[in-house]
Design a protein around this motif. Sequence first.
Motif, PDB file in Angstrom:
ATOM      1  N   GLY A 174     -18.730 -20.499  50.259  1.00  0.00           N
ATOM      2  CA  GLY A 174     -17.571 -19.933  50.675  1.00  0.00           C
ATOM      3  C   GLY A 174     -17.708 -18.469  51.140  1.00  0.00           C
ATOM      4  N   THR A 175     -18.425 -17.651  50.091  1.00  0.00           N
ATOM      5  CA  THR A 175     -18.457 -15.984  50.552  1.00  0.00           C
ATOM      6  C   THR A 175     -19.281 -16.069  51.600  1.00  0.00           C
ATOM      7  N   HIS A 176     -20.156 -16.593  51.822  1.00  0.00           N
ATOM      8  CA  HIS A 176     -21.158 -16.671  52.909  1.00  0.00           C
ATOM      9  C   HIS A 176     -20.599 -17.023  54.185  1.00  0.00           C
ATOM     10  N   LYS A 177     -19.829 -17.873  54.246  1.00  0.00           N
ATOM     11  CA  LYS A 177     -18.878 -18.635  55.604  1.00  0.00           C
ATOM     12  C   LYS A 177     -17.938 -17.228  55.815  1.00  0.00           C
ATOM     13  N   LEU A 178     -17.262 -16.733  54.971  1.00  0.00           N
ATOM     14  CA  LEU A 178     -16.552 -15.718  55.058  1.00  0.00           C
ATOM     15  C   LEU A 178     -17.003 -14.383  55.612  1.00  0.00           C
ATOM     16  N   GLU A 179     -18.187 -14.167  55.132  1.00  0.00           N
ATOM     17  CA  GLU A 179     -19.047 -13.120  55.609  1.00  0.00           C
ATOM     18  C   GLU A 179     -19.192 -13.142  56.862  1.00  0.00           C
ATOM     19  N   VAL A 185     -16.273 -11.623  64.128  1.00  0.00           N
ATOM     20  CA  VAL A 185     -15.057 -11.035  64.609  1.00  0.00           C
ATOM     21  C   VAL A 185     -15.698  -9.406  65.441  1.00  0.00           C
ATOM     22  N   ILE A 186     -16.590  -8.878  64.778  1.00  0.00           N
ATOM     23  CA  ILE A 186     -16.846  -7.785  65.248  1.00  0.00           C
ATOM     24  C   ILE A 186     -18.085  -7.825  66.404  1.00  0.00           C
ATOM     25  N   SER A 187     -18.467  -9.161  66.672  1.00  0.00           N
ATOM     26  CA  SER A 187     -19.391  -9.478  67.758  1.00  0.00           C
ATOM     27  C   SER A 187     -20.934  -8.606  67.392  1.00  0.00           C
ATOM     28  N   ILE A 188     -21.318  -8.959  66.150  1.00  0.00           N
ATOM     29  CA  ILE A 188     -22.372  -8.341  65.717  1.00  0.00           C
ATOM     30  C   ILE A 188     -23.361  -9.567  65.145  1.00  0.00           C
ATOM     31  N   LYS A 189     -24.562  -9.599  65.672  1.00  0.00           N
ATOM     32  CA  LYS A 189     -25.290 -10.884  65.050  1.00  0.00           C
ATOM     33  C   LYS A 189     -26.447 -10.158  64.172  1.00  0.00           C
ATOM     34  N   PRO A 190     -26.279 -10.026  62.914  1.00  0.00           N
ATOM     35  CA  PRO A 190     -27.104  -9.315  61.967  1.00  0.00           C
ATOM     36  C   PRO A 190     -28.412 -10.046  61.507  1.00  0.00           C
TER      37      PRO A 190
END
Lengths: 307, 219
Positions: A174-179, A185-190
């Motif tokens: 769940g934490t990973h999904k939220l992250e 949302v900020i359109s960054i693909k880390p």
Amino acid sequence: MCQTAIKLSEVSSMVKKATKLMAFMFVILMTLVLTACQKAPEQTAQTPAKPEKPEVILATTTSTQDSGLLDVIIPAFEKKTGYKIKTISVGTGQALAMGEKGEADVLLVHAPDAEKKVVASGSAINRRLVMHNDFVLVGPAEDAAKIKGKTVGESLKAISAASIPFISRGDDSGTHKLEQNLWKVISIKPQGTGWYQETGAGMGQTLKIADEKKGYTIADRATYLAQAKNITLKILVEGDAKLLNIYHVMEVNPEKFNKVNKEGAKAFADYLLSSEGQALIAAFGKDKYGQALFTADGGKTEKDFGL
Amino acid sequence: MDNIWQDPEILAVAWLTIKVSGLATGISVIIGIPLGLWLALNEFYGKKFVVSVVNFGMGLPPVVVGLVVSLLLWRYGPLGMLGIMYTPWAMILAQAFIASPIIAGLSFAAISSLNPNMRLQLLSLGASRWQANMLLIREAKLGLLAAVMAGFGGVVSEVGASMMVGGNIKGQTRVLTTATVMEVGKGNYDIALALSFILLLVAYSVVAALTYLQNRTIR
């Protein structure tokens, strides 16, 4: 001839000894078998009328176990109803997958979007809000990316711009999904950058790794507080509406999976939402951390949180 | 932490560890030693292949065993009607899968290293096949007990399969290794360390008992 006779008698005595040894090992083995068969009778002695199918499989997230909440709720529930809860504590993704395969009876998880899909597919029913707490963005006290006090979106942008290690759960929890949603949302693909590291481990473990690597990470508050004594990471961003962590309970659909313990699942879900269960949740953590780790939300819906 | 030695829950976890791993080792002895003996005493086409498979099985990854046993035992799996998923029996089954090849492989090696004429001599001296086999087992006992120790050591220290098929359920399937992993997750390193120490103690006690048995037979 005479020698042969002596040898034969030696042989027979050796055989006897060997047989004795085998018998001895057999007795040990049987003792183990017998004791393993006994199922802790003293625990069931004072429970009320036993339900027909006492065993209920609860698939849940690691945070409910690692924070210690289940150690309070489950014994109280078992004592009251006579059910036996088998807690399988895994990431939310895996817990939901167990529900979709009918391998669990009741789910207590925290990934609203993924949960809705499971309900829509007909695998789970009666999705009800139980409680919430919040996620916090934690990092080293020196805060090299200067994120303290910023919003979540700006903080992640700053971490990305400065290429400071960010430690992700990377385990579909769940934490990973939220992250992942926050990055989207900020359109960054880390993913794939050197500073974004995926652990594939539980929350407690991931916090420890972030601490060792002097990196940032997102954790639920309950696990952070439980782990805080071992790490130097500080809470840098909190209170952002995007960091709300909502837990729902769902029963696995007995019409789809006939082996599901439907009475047991309902009893546990109802207990979580009963005044007794809600009181336990609301009080949990006050004695140890001086603050409650979860806010009990029985009867509320996601609309109350503006979602 | 102060009185971890008096904590009935931890004692129960330690006792369950001994029961589960001991029983799994026992089952593996019943499967592994006869298999090793049979392999060592018989010549047949494809023997080298079978032996290589057994030797490969000695390094079977516990997580793979755990995954396969889970798939079999799940409610809707082929053996789902047994209803033993997330019980100690599922852990015993998985651990027996892990320990049997270890014990079979090392038994095979121990019995193969005996003088091959010994069996013929025993038979010619009038021993029945059963007596001859028992004597060979006795003769190879040092190696066989080492096999049992290796098997027990393999399963008592294993965490992947136990976690997967047992689920680390409090009071039911929590053993020392899975409890240690959980306490680390909770950040209770002191308790995790104490559990590790108990695990070492349990493993050592069992191995020491077997070593005593091993030495007693040397004259």
